[in-house]
Enzyme design. Structure first.
Site, mmCIF file in Angstrom:
data_model
loop_
_atom_site.group_PDB
_atom_site.id
_atom_site.type_symbol
_atom_site.label_atom_id
_atom_site.label_comp_id
_atom_site.label_asym_id
_atom_site.label_seq_id
_atom_site.Cartn_x
_atom_site.Cartn_y
_atom_site.Cartn_z
ATOM 1 N N LEU A 37 60.300 91.866 30.076
ATOM 2 C CA LEU A 37 59.214 91.616 31.033
ATOM 3 C C LEU A 37 59.928 91.496 32.362
ATOM 4 O O LEU A 37 60.875 90.706 32.468
ATOM 5 C CB LEU A 37 58.563 90.266 30.738
ATOM 6 C CG LEU A 37 57.292 90.156 29.920
ATOM 7 C CD1 LEU A 37 56.818 88.703 29.898
ATOM 8 C CD2 LEU A 37 56.198 91.052 30.451
ATOM 9 N N ASP A 38 59.507 92.253 33.368
ATOM 10 C CA ASP A 38 60.296 92.202 34.594
ATOM 11 C C ASP A 38 60.187 90.838 35.272
ATOM 12 O O ASP A 38 59.306 90.039 34.945
ATOM 13 C CB ASP A 38 59.949 93.367 35.530
ATOM 14 C CG ASP A 38 58.529 93.315 36.009
ATOM 15 O OD1 ASP A 38 58.227 92.375 36.759
ATOM 16 O OD2 ASP A 38 57.733 94.187 35.618
ATOM 17 N N GLY A 39 61.111 90.593 36.196
ATOM 18 C CA GLY A 39 61.233 89.272 36.813
ATOM 19 C C GLY A 39 59.938 88.764 37.429
ATOM 20 O O GLY A 39 59.637 87.570 37.393
ATOM 21 N N SER A 46 56.930 89.379 36.450
ATOM 22 C CA SER A 46 55.830 89.235 35.494
ATOM 23 C C SER A 46 56.034 87.966 34.679
ATOM 24 O O SER A 46 57.152 87.473 34.550
ATOM 25 C CB SER A 46 55.777 90.430 34.542
ATOM 26 O OG SER A 46 55.683 91.617 35.289
#
Ligand code: DC
Length: 509
Positions: free
Chosen positions: A106-108, A110
């Site tokens: 999960l990107d930073g 999100s």
């Protein structure tokens, strides 16, 4: 353990995901009996051969595997370690869990659910597009995306030479504003593949950049009220359900698994606009909706949950959204008898496809069960202006199929549902059940309150509690829950278009 492909053996030992293991092999960091092996397909058995990764001997596992889910806050990275020493998900779990590996990314920017485990095989299957496990996200985007834009997102677009697409995208809430720059929408997005930043890239190219992104579901796993930054171990039954979903998602079992684990009922390969399960205009078969209506204490939630599990359908508890509207009003000091005022609160409520409900992004499934919220719910439920908004939300939620639980599902929300079940029970039985639900509250008091609520629900002008003429009427007074679910499941299974129930031949084949 018999000889297996080397990357699988390494993953099974909990050292790395299968993909990372392939890289380790390609980089020459893996030795079998003293020989560097660079071919990923080579088979090996750690019981027989000495396998070393970076010099460390691989030992067949002794202890049971561990599974943790975490609600990742924004700003925290999904990695085991960051060279720049920024906060990572590993900082959020106790030291004893630091050997686990985050599954997927999960990107930073999100937030939401991340699974951590030392079960390499499960991690591989959860993330690999071949297994098509759905992950569900709530996305707040700029603007008010039109239907055709969402259809396009689901058909797919080319971005930087890659074909990117969402498996499903539904508008949950629109936030109109006089100023165009301030218009927002909240979407529920399902992805079964998941390339790097796929949701953000697709929606941004289509003119609706994502402002917030939160993952609420990984297959059957849901965030059951975890505060940001908190973690919990998975219950054995949760692991079991997840395993089943990914084991089934191969070859001809794929379609069944797609239905079982909560995805849209239409085949995932459909590229028609209706692939998101929307209406019949495109000629796509209407979604399979099971309407479960009935008064308080008739067993609706338990039965709806049981049916959803048995048929692998999402479960939407519409009563929970009425309750969440009441809770929102009570928290904000809104007069619950003021229809137009109460209507505005509906836009802050989102139903989860696992029977839960969110208010302003907070899981309130338990909070809405309080007796004072029940009283508030029956007050707000009478307002036609509120019902208009809620019915729209419920239709969209159920547009991909599911078990819909409520009071007016079979009469108003989905009058064409292929199965309608109206549950009932004698008033004293319903009161006794509710009293247990409410922590053994005095049965007499519960019964009196229930009579009042029944009168309001049945006597109100807007969508009163009424049995649809074509609903199956089940009086559950003298049945156990298992018996009721069993009978209801038989009705569902007999309906045209019903997915095969769990444990049926189609599934176990
Ligand atoms: O099913 P429940 O007890 O959680 O429902 C809470 C309240 O919401 C109850 O007063 C009935 C009302 N309701 C409704 O009006 N329409 C629905 N579809 C579901 C519930």
């Amino acid at each position: 353990m018999a000889a297996e492909r080397l990357q699988k053996v390494i993953a099974a030992a909990g050292i790395a995901s299968r993909r990372a293991a392939e890289r380790l092999i390609a980089e020459g960091r893996v030795k079998i009996d003293g020989q560097v092996v660079r071919r990923p397909g080579v088979k090996a058995d750690p019981q027989v051969s000495e396998i070393r990764v970076d010099g460390q001997r691989l030992r067949p596992r002794q202890r049971p595997r561990r599974y943790v889910i975490l609600n990742k806050p924004i700003g925290c990275l999904t990695t085991r370690s960051d060279p720049k020493r920024r906060p990572t998900v590993m900082d959020l779990v106790p030291a004893g869990f630091r050997s686990l590996v985050p599954v997927g990314r999960l990107d930073g920017n999100s937030s939401g659910l991340i699974l951590l485990t030392d079960d390499g095989e499960l991690a591989y299957r959860v993330t690999h597009p071949r297994f098509r496990l759905p992950k569900v996200y709530l996305a707040t985007v700029r603007g008010l995306p039109e239907e055709k834009v969402l259809d396009r997102a689901c058909r797919g677009i080319r971005v930087d030479g890659q074909h990117l697409r969402l498996d499903r995208a539904e508008v949950l809430t629109r936030f109109p504003h006089r100023s165009e720059a301030k218009r927002r929408s909240r979407l529920m997005v399902t992805l079964r593949g998941g390339r790097n930043r796929e949701i953000r890239r697709v929606l941004s190219v289509l003119g609706h950049p994502v402002l917030e992104l939160h993952r609420t579901r990984i297959g059957s796993l849901v965030d059951t009220g975890l505060a940001p930054g908190r973690w919990r171990r998975l219950a054995p039954a949760e692991v079991e359900r997840l395993r089943e979903a990914i084991r089934l998602a191969t070859g001809r079992k794929k379609a069944t698994a797609a239905i079982r684990d909560g995805g849209p009922v239409v085949p995932a390969t459909t590229t028609e606009p209706g692939a998101r399960g929307r209406g019949t205009a495109s000629g796509v078969t209407p979604a399979f909706v099971v309407a479960v209506d009935g008064p308080a204490g008739s067993g609706k939630s338990s039965v709806a949950r049981g049916l959803a599990e048995r048929f692998g359908l999402p479960w939407f508890n519409t009563g929970a959204s009425v309750r969440a509207v009441a809770l929102a009003g009570m928290r904000a000091g809104v007069n619950l008898d003021d229809g137009p005022e109460v209507r505005g609160l509906a836009y802050r409520v989102v139903l989860d496809p696992a029977g839960g409900v969110y208010l302003d992004g907070e899981e309130v499934s338990r909070a809405v069960r309080a007796p004072e919220v029940s009283r508030g719910a029956s007050r707000v439920a009478v307002h036609p202006e509120l019902r208009e908004v809620l019915v729209g939300q419920w239709r969209r939620a159920g547009s991909g199929g599911g078990v819909m639980e409520g009071r007016d599902i079979g009469t108003v929300v989905f009058p064409d549902a292929p199965v309608k079940i109206f549950l009932d029970a004698r008033p004293e039985v319903r009161a006794a059940r509710r009293s247990v639900d409410e922590g053994d509250r005095d049965v007499g008091a519960v019964a009196a309150e229930m009579r009042r609520r029944d009168r309001t629900d049945s006597g109100r002008a807007a969508a009163p509690l009424r049995r649809a003429a074509d609903a199956h009427h089940l009086d559950t007074s003298d049945w156990t829950l298992e018996e009721t679910i069993h009978r209801a499941a038989a009705l569902v299974a007999a309906a045209p278009g019903a997915p095969p129930p769990k444990g049926s031949r189609e599934i176990s084949r």
